[in-house]
Design a protein around this motif. Sequence first.
Motif, PDB file in Angstrom:
ATOM      1  N   LYS A  50     -71.894  60.001  -0.722  1.00 35.71           N
ATOM      2  CA  LYS A  50     -71.077  59.244  -1.371  1.00 35.71           C
ATOM      3  C   LYS A  50     -70.293  58.227  -0.383  1.00 35.71           C
ATOM      4  O   LYS A  50     -70.250  57.203  -0.653  1.00 35.71           O
ATOM      5  CB  LYS A  50     -70.075  59.959  -2.259  1.00 35.71           C
ATOM      6  CG  LYS A  50     -69.300  59.201  -3.179  1.00 35.71           C
ATOM      7  CD  LYS A  50     -67.998  59.953  -4.006  1.00 35.71           C
ATOM      8  CE  LYS A  50     -67.254  59.391  -4.524  1.00 35.71           C
ATOM      9  NZ  LYS A  50     -65.851  58.970  -4.138  1.00 35.71           N
ATOM     10  N   THR A  51     -69.686  58.782   0.588  1.00 36.90           N
ATOM     11  CA  THR A  51     -69.114  57.987   1.424  1.00 36.90           C
ATOM     12  C   THR A  51     -69.850  57.042   2.350  1.00 36.90           C
ATOM     13  O   THR A  51     -69.427  55.764   2.451  1.00 36.90           O
ATOM     14  CB  THR A  51     -68.587  58.811   2.670  1.00 36.90           C
ATOM     15  OG1 THR A  51     -67.881  59.894   1.999  1.00 36.90           O
ATOM     16  CG2 THR A  51     -67.723  57.954   3.606  1.00 36.90           C
ATOM     17  N   GLU A  54     -70.559  54.171  -0.391  1.00 37.36           N
ATOM     18  CA  GLU A  54     -69.513  53.408  -0.846  1.00 37.36           C
ATOM     19  C   GLU A  54     -69.389  52.362   0.109  1.00 37.36           C
ATOM     20  O   GLU A  54     -68.855  51.244   0.142  1.00 37.36           O
ATOM     21  CB  GLU A  54     -68.271  54.209  -0.961  1.00 37.36           C
ATOM     22  CG  GLU A  54     -68.080  54.909  -2.438  1.00 37.36           C
ATOM     23  CD  GLU A  54     -66.773  55.854  -2.520  1.00 37.36           C
ATOM     24  OE1 GLU A  54     -66.477  56.024  -1.353  1.00 37.36           O
ATOM     25  OE2 GLU A  54     -66.632  56.047  -3.651  1.00 37.36           O
ATOM     26  N   ASN A  58     -69.463  48.367  -0.062  1.00 33.93           N
ATOM     27  CA  ASN A  58     -68.484  47.463   0.445  1.00 33.93           C
ATOM     28  C   ASN A  58     -68.868  46.550   1.385  1.00 33.93           C
ATOM     29  O   ASN A  58     -68.436  45.600   1.406  1.00 33.93           O
ATOM     30  CB  ASN A  58     -67.266  48.266   0.907  1.00 33.93           C
ATOM     31  CG  ASN A  58     -66.680  49.130  -0.151  1.00 33.93           C
ATOM     32  OD1 ASN A  58     -66.450  48.663  -1.448  1.00 33.93           O
ATOM     33  ND2 ASN A  58     -66.082  50.361   0.098  1.00 33.93           N
TER      34      ASN A  58
END
Length: 63
Positions: A50-51, A54, A58
């Motif tokens: 998930k990190t 993201e 971004n």
Amino acid sequence: MHLVTFLYVTTVARLAELRREAERGDSPVPTAVIIAGLVVAAAAVTALVKTKAEGWMNSIANP
């Protein structure tokens, strides 16, 4: 009547078989510990993915 007798005899035989002391395998505790470890590892991998996702999203949004 034969069906009722058959069902009674098979039920009594199965209950007698279950009551007999037989090898039942390992304790469920090691299995529970392994499952808990797998859950923790899966949560860690999910958080890492998930990190990373993201961060990647971004970086695409802000060229």
